[in-house]
Design a protein around this motif. Structure first.
Motif, PDB file in Angstrom:
ATOM      1  N   ILE A  62      22.795 -10.740  13.042  1.00  0.00           N
ATOM      2  CA  ILE A  62      21.612 -10.081  12.489  1.00  0.00           C
ATOM      3  C   ILE A  62      21.274  -8.822  13.273  1.00  0.00           C
ATOM      4  CG2 ILE A  62      19.122 -10.321  12.157  1.00  0.00           C
ATOM      5  CD1 ILE A  62      19.564 -13.240  11.487  1.00  0.00           C
TER       6      ILE A  62
ATOM      7  N   LEU B 215      19.663  -5.472   3.108  1.00  0.00           N
ATOM      8  CA  LEU B 215      18.560  -4.599   3.495  1.00  0.00           C
ATOM      9  C   LEU B 215      18.773  -3.156   3.027  1.00  0.00           C
ATOM     10  CD1 LEU B 215      15.870  -4.545   4.971  1.00  0.00           C
ATOM     11  CD2 LEU B 215      17.097  -4.112   7.100  1.00  0.00           C
TER      12      LEU B 215
ATOM     13  N   ILE C 213      11.880 -11.970  15.065  1.00  0.00           N
ATOM     14  CA  ILE C 213      13.303 -12.060  14.802  1.00  0.00           C
ATOM     15  C   ILE C 213      13.857 -13.456  15.060  1.00  0.00           C
ATOM     16  CG2 ILE C 213      13.917 -11.330  17.134  1.00  0.00           C
ATOM     17  CD1 ILE C 213      15.756 -10.368  13.878  1.00  0.00           C
TER      18      ILE C 213
ATOM     19  N   VAL D  54      10.530  -6.472  11.590  1.00  0.00           N
ATOM     20  CA  VAL D  54      10.864  -7.894  11.514  1.00  0.00           C
ATOM     21  C   VAL D  54       9.979  -8.620  12.517  1.00  0.00           C
ATOM     22  CG1 VAL D  54      12.669  -9.637  11.629  1.00  0.00           C
ATOM     23  CG2 VAL D  54      13.244  -7.300  10.909  1.00  0.00           C
TER      24      VAL D  54
ATOM     25  N   VAL E 136      18.506  -9.468   5.485  1.00  0.00           N
ATOM     26  CA  VAL E 136      19.106  -8.446   6.351  1.00  0.00           C
ATOM     27  C   VAL E 136      20.441  -7.975   5.777  1.00  0.00           C
ATOM     28  CG1 VAL E 136      20.055  -8.020   8.648  1.00  0.00           C
ATOM     29  CG2 VAL E 136      17.922  -9.292   8.401  1.00  0.00           C
ATOM     30  N   LYS E 137      21.173  -8.878   5.172  1.00  0.00           N
ATOM     31  CA  LYS E 137      22.463  -8.503   4.587  1.00  0.00           C
ATOM     32  C   LYS E 137      22.285  -7.486   3.466  1.00  0.00           C
ATOM     33  CE  LYS E 137      26.480 -10.500   2.240  1.00  0.00           C
ATOM     34  NZ  LYS E 137      27.109 -11.753   1.738  1.00  0.00           N
TER      35      LYS E 137
ATOM     36  N   LYS F  90      23.755  -6.050  12.726  1.00  0.00           N
ATOM     37  CA  LYS F  90      23.580  -5.514  11.377  1.00  0.00           C
ATOM     38  C   LYS F  90      22.389  -4.550  11.348  1.00  0.00           C
ATOM     39  CE  LYS F  90      24.029  -5.660   6.767  1.00  0.00           C
ATOM     40  NZ  LYS F  90      25.238  -5.346   5.989  1.00  0.00           N
ATOM     41  N   LEU F  91      21.292  -4.922  11.965  1.00  0.00           N
ATOM     42  CA  LEU F  91      20.121  -4.041  12.021  1.00  0.00           C
ATOM     43  C   LEU F  91      20.428  -2.748  12.773  1.00  0.00           C
ATOM     44  CD1 LEU F  91      17.274  -6.637  12.791  1.00  0.00           C
ATOM     45  CD2 LEU F  91      17.721  -5.476  10.619  1.00  0.00           C
TER      46      LEU F  91
ATOM     47  N   GLU G  95      18.758 -14.082   6.992  1.00  0.00           N
ATOM     48  CA  GLU G  95      20.101 -13.505   7.043  1.00  0.00           C
ATOM     49  C   GLU G  95      20.465 -12.834   5.722  1.00  0.00           C
ATOM     50  OE1 GLU G  95      22.567 -16.761   8.141  1.00  0.00           O
ATOM     51  OE2 GLU G  95      21.585 -17.061  10.083  1.00  0.00           O
TER      52      GLU G  95
END
Length: 420
Positions: A327, A286, A303, A300, A283-284, A330-331, A280
């Motif tokens: 997640i 990224l 996942i 990823v 990804v935050k 966000k992606l 997490e």
């Protein structure tokens, strides 16, 4: 004459002098005429030579000016054709360097809090989640939402993001300008109508040995190739959650595809993730890693493996799904704003109560299913593999056969596409 010589010598002298004068005058007249004729001929010859020289020079100048004129026109046309592309590229480069202080309504105190929360650019703020941002900067959800909307508004005004409303023909033009990355197999590329596209999240799910990681390893090599060869001409970020990444495999694939292995491996940035909180966090942040490694492809793999191991039992299901949902969205936002391709692999589970059909189902439930732009099911078929399009906004529901060899994902000689 003999009479004059004999009887009058003075007269003889005068006659001889007169004859000499006459001869001299005749000689001068002949020379003058000859000189005049020669000079006249030389002048005519000179004039002809000058005329020929002038004509030749004019022809040379005309012939030289013609291709120069054509080259100039072609250069102008090429410059006009590429002007928009150059301006767009320079514009995007400038936008990635925008600072938080350029956003309306954000002062020095808020900018400092955002930097402490790991948000350094307008792009980072635009893809942030409302609840997470409110917690990070110790503000209300309304304030956090207003900051995110202000960042997105700035990007829309700069033509990085689409406006709230655009016509369908404008959307079609933007869709046709998307980049696509080859999977290494032309049969798989046909399944995706040209390859894995940017601004989308593509999910590959299947049981172990179905070829998920092999496709990802192959795309680590193809993404670094020029766009005319089916690549993205960029770096790759590989987030490994299962410990399946092997640099030796990249070396083998690149060598068998006649690609420099050293350059290919230097083009891939690998991140080994050990728990769900670490995933997490990656990804935050990224967006920062995408800028650092100039990446156009993020993988990823997988996942859900860490969340599936840590959140066991039905009591933790709601919390797990909410984290996965955060997640995935966000992606999805990152793929659209940064114009990159994102591939996530997913595991499967069996449903014993299924008496007809395939009991294999992807894990993650509807959260991952709805957040994925394209969903492809991979399964084994003897020594070969089958890829089937399960969910897509516009791809036909079809399947293709491919194989995995020393080149990674590759074609079957007898492979044929069958639509259902």
């Amino acid at each position: 004459m003999d009479f004059v010589r004999a009887y009058h010598p003075p007269t003889l002298l005068l006659v001889c002098q007169a004859l000499n004068v006459i001869r001299y005058m005749m000689y001068r007249m002949r020379n003058k005429k000859s000189t005049y004729s020669n000079s006249h001929m030389q002048e005519e010859k000179k004039d002809n030579t000058e005329n020929i020289s002038n004509d030749y020079t004019e022809n040379i100048v005309n012939e030289a000016e013609q291709p120069v004129k054509e080259d100039t026109e072609n250069t102008v046309m090429n410059s006009e054709a590429s002007l928009s592309t150059l301006s767009e590229q320079s514009q995007i480069t400038d936008l990635t360097n925008l600072e938080i202080k350029d956003i309306e309504g954000i002062g020095p105190t808020t900018a400092k809090k955002l930097r402490e929360a790991g948000i350094f650019s307008v792009m980072d703020l635009a893809v942030a989640g409302v609840e997470d941002l409110a917690v990070d900067i110790n503000a209300s959800k309304d304030s956090a939402a207003s900051f995110i909307m202000a960042a997105q508004k700035l990007l829309r005004e700069s033509d990085v993001l689409n406006k709230e409303f655009i016509t369908a023909d404008t959307a079609l033009k933007k869709r046709r300008s998307l980049l696509r990355c080859s999977t290494g197999s032309s049969m798989l590329d046909d399944l995706f109508l040209g390859g894995i596209e940017t601004q989308a999240v593509t999910e590959l799910y299947g049981e172990f040995g179905s070829g998920k990681s092999q496709i990802c390893h192959t795309m680590c090599i193809t993404a670094g190739q020029p766009t005319e060869l089916g690549g993205l001409n960029s770096g790759v970020i590989y987030i490994d959650t299962e410990g399946t990444f092997r640099p030796e495999r990249l070396e083998q694939i690149s060598s068998n595809r006649n690609i420099d292995p050293v350059q290919a491996l230097q083009n891939v940035a690998v991140c080994k993730v050990y728990n769900s909180a670490h995933l997490e966090l990656i990804v935050k942040n990224l967006g920062k890693y995408i800028d650092d490694y100039k990446a156009k492809l993020v993988i990823v793999d997988s996942i859900i493996s860490l969340h599936r191991a840590e959140f066991s039992g039905r009591g933790t299901l709601a919390d797990r799904q909410q984290r996965l949902n955060s997640i995935m969205h966000k992606l999805l936002r990152i793929s659209e704003i940064y114009n990159i391709a994102i591939i996530v692999t997913n595991q499967v589970q069996s449903t014993p109560d299924t008496f007809f059909g395939d009991p294999t189902k992807p894990t993650g439930g509807n959260v991952i299913g709805h957040a994925s732009t394209y969903r492809v099911y991979l399964r084994k078929s003897g020594e070969n593999r089958i890829a089937k399009m399960i969910d897509s906004p516009y791809h036909p529901y079809s399947e293709v056969r491919f194989t995995v060899n020393e080149k990674g994902a590759d074609n079957l000689d007898e492979g044929k596409k069958s639509k259902k």
